[in-house]
Design a protein around this motif. Structure first.
Motif, mmCIF file in Angstrom:
data_model
loop_
_atom_site.group_PDB
_atom_site.id
_atom_site.type_symbol
_atom_site.label_atom_id
_atom_site.label_comp_id
_atom_site.label_asym_id
_atom_site.label_seq_id
_atom_site.Cartn_x
_atom_site.Cartn_y
_atom_site.Cartn_z
ATOM 1 N N VAL A 121 -6.417 0.903 7.284
ATOM 2 C CA VAL A 121 -5.241 1.613 7.813
ATOM 3 C C VAL A 121 -4.142 0.608 8.146
ATOM 4 C CG1 VAL A 121 -4.368 2.997 9.719
ATOM 5 C CG2 VAL A 121 -6.569 3.580 8.663
ATOM 6 N N ALA A 122 -4.511 -0.464 8.827
ATOM 7 C CA ALA A 122 -3.523 -1.488 9.189
ATOM 8 C C ALA A 122 -2.972 -2.175 7.951
ATOM 9 C CB ALA A 122 -4.179 -2.513 10.119
ATOM 10 N N GLU B 171 3.145 -1.045 3.109
ATOM 11 C CA GLU B 171 4.273 -0.111 3.026
ATOM 12 C C GLU B 171 5.505 -0.638 3.766
ATOM 13 O OE1 GLU B 171 1.860 4.128 2.561
ATOM 14 O OE2 GLU B 171 2.528 3.472 4.546
ATOM 15 N N ALA B 172 5.279 -1.366 4.850
ATOM 16 C CA ALA B 172 6.404 -1.867 5.637
ATOM 17 C C ALA B 172 7.063 -3.086 4.993
ATOM 18 C CB ALA B 172 5.934 -2.215 7.050
ATOM 19 N N GLU C 163 -0.372 -0.039 6.247
ATOM 20 C CA GLU C 163 0.876 -0.089 7.007
ATOM 21 C C GLU C 163 1.677 -1.343 6.679
ATOM 22 O OE1 GLU C 163 -0.275 0.194 11.058
ATOM 23 O OE2 GLU C 163 -0.700 2.361 10.984
#
Length: 399
Positions: A264-265, A271-272, A268
Motif C-alpha cells: 500500500v505504501a 503514484e505520488a 502511494e
C-alpha cells in the motif's frame, strides 16, 4: 632551403611510422577482441572448469580416504598428511571462487584466456599433489591399524549418523499431515536417498567383513564411508526441510500482513512520484498485490510458498521504486525483508545440496550461494546483507 628539403621527408617518414604503429595497435586490439579471441577464452574456461571438476572430486575423495583410514584421528604421525589434506581442500575452495570471478570478468578475451589457462595449470598441479598424497596415505594405512579395525570404525560412524539424526519418518509424516506436497516433497526425497545410501553402506561393510583381501576391504570401507556421508547429508536435508516448513508456517501470517501494508505504501509512492520510479511501477505493484492475495489464500497448506512470494514482492518493490523512498525507509525495508530472504536462500541451498547435481555449473552456483550467505551473515549493513542474501537465493533457485 636545404634545411626545408631535408625536414619535409623526415616529417613524412615520422608521420608514416606513427600511422603504421597506430594500425598495428588497432589490428592487435581487434584480434584480442575478435570472435576467435572470444572463442579461445571460452574454450580456456571450459578446460579450466573441467580441471576444477576433477580437482573437486579428487579433493573430496582424498577427504573420504582420510576418514576411512582413521588418519584424521591419529597424532603426530599424520601431521604432514593432514597438512596436505587441508591444503588440497583450500585449493579446491579457492578455485571455485577464482573461476567464478573469471565468469564475470570484463577483461579483454586474450587476457581472460591467459588468466584462465594459468588457473587451469594451478588446478592440474594441485591434482598431481593430491595423487602423491593419496599414495603417501595408502602407505601409512598399510602400516597403521588393521583392516578389521577400519571396518569396525566405519560401522560405528554409520551408527552414530543414524543415532544423531534419528528416524526421519515422523518428520515426514508431520509435513504430510499439515502441508501440501510442494512443502514436503524435497524432504521425502531426501529421506529416500538417505535410506538408499545407508543400504549401500551396509552392503559394503558386510562385504568388507567377509573378504580376506585387505586391499579389497579398504576399498569397500572407502565406499561405505562415502555412502555414510551422503546419508548424513540427506538426513540433514530432511531436518532442514522440516524446520524450514514449520518456521514458514509460524511466520507466514505476519509476513503476509506486513507485505500487504508495505505494498500500500509502495503504491502511494509510485503514484505520488512517478518520475522517480520505474515507468510501470504502480501497475506492477498492483499485480504483486494479486500474487500476495493468492499466496495468502493457500498459506496454511503452502507456507513456504507464501514466504517466497513475500520475498519476491519485496524485491520487486525495491526494483520499481528505485531511489524514491528516503534512505531511512530503504533501510527499514531492508531490515524487514532480510529474515525472509535469508530463509528462502537457505532453503534453496539446502534443496540444491540435497539434489547433489555434480555438473560444474551446479557446483559453482552452490559455492556462490554459500559465499553470499556467509557475507550476508557477516554484513553489518542491512542493505548489503539483503543484496547478498538475494544473490545467494538467485544462485540456487529456479527463479
Amino acid at each position: 632551403m636545404s634545411d626545408v628539403s631535408w625536414a619535409v621527408p623526415t616529417a613524412l617518414a615520422i608521420v608514416a611510422a606513427l600511422v603504421v604503429a597506430l594500425v598495428i595497435v588497432l589490428v592487435v586490439r581487434a584480434r584480442r577482441r575478435s570472435p576467435r579471441a572470444h572463442a579461445a577464452a571460452d574454450a580456456a574456461r571450459i578446460a579450466a572448469a573441467e580441471a576444477l571438476l576433477r580437482l573437486d572430486d579428487a579433493a573430496t575423495d582424498l577427504d573420504i580416504a582420510f576418514e576411512a583410514s582413521e588418519a584424521l584421528t591419529d597424532g603426530d604421525s599424520t601431521s604432514a598428511l593432514r597438512r596436505a589434506r587441508a591444503a588440497a581442500l583450500r585449493a579446491r575452495d579457492r578455485g571455485f571462487a577464482e573461476l567464478a570471478a573469471l565468469s564475470v570478468s570484463t577483461a579483454v578475451p586474450a587476457r581472460r584466456r591467459a588468466v584462465t589457462e594459468a588457473l587451469r595449470a594451478q588446478f592440474e598441479t594441485q591434482l598431481e599433489t593430491i595423487a602423491r598424497t593419496r599414495i603417501d596415505l595408502a602407505e601409512w594405512t598399510r602400516t597403521h591399524g588393521t583392516a578389521a579395525g577400519r571396518v569396525t570404525a566405519a560401522r560405528a560412524r554409520r551408527d552414530e549418523v543414524v543415532r544423531t539424526a534419528g528416524d526421519p519418518a515422523p518428520l515426514i509424516a508431520t509435513l504430510r499431515d499439515r502441508f501440501a506436497e510442494d512443502d514436503w516433497r524435497n524432504a521425502a526425497d531426501s529421506a529416500d536417498a538417505a535410506a538408499a545410501a545407508l543400504a549401500e553402506a551396509d552392503a559394503a561393510l558386510d562385504a568388507a567383513e567377509a573378504t580376506p583381501d585387505t586391499s579389497e576391504t579398504d576399498l569397500l570401507v572407502h565406499r561405505a564411508t562415502d555412502a555414510v556421508r551422503r546419508a548424513a547429508r540427506h538426513l540433514r536435508a530432511v531436518e532442514d526441510a522440516h524446520r524450514i516448513a514449520l518456521q514458514a508456517a509460524d511466520n507466514a501470517g505476519t509476513e503476509l500482513a506486513a507485505a500487504r501494508e508495505e505494498l500500500v505504501a509502495a503504491v502511494e509512492i509510485a503514484e505520488a512520484r512517478p518520475a522517480e520510479c520505474a515507468p510501470d511501477a504502480a501497475e506492477r505493484l498492483r499485480a504483486a498485490r494479486r500474487d500476495l492475495d493468492a499466496a495468502a489464500d493457500e498459506a496454511d497448506r503452502r507456507p513456504h510458498t507464501a514466504i517466497e512470494t513475500v520475498a519476491r514482492i519485496r524485491e520487486l518493490r525495491d526494483e520499481v521504486l528505485l531511489d524514491a523512498p528516503s534512505p531511512r525507509r530503504r533501510l527499514e525495508a531492508a531490515r524487514a525483508a532480510l529474515p525472509g530472504t535469508l530463509a528462502c536462500a537457505r532453503a534453496a541451498l539446502a534443496a540444491a545440496e540435497a539434489r547433489d547435481d555434480r555438473s560444474i555449473e551446479a557446483r559453482l552456483r552452490r559455492d556462490r550461494a554459500r559465499r553470499e550467505l556467509a557475507a550476508a551473515r557477516a554484513a553489518t549493513d542491512a542493505g548489503v546483507a539483503l543484496e547478498n542474501a538475494r544473490t545467494a537465493w538467485r544462485a540456487t533457485s529456479a527463479r
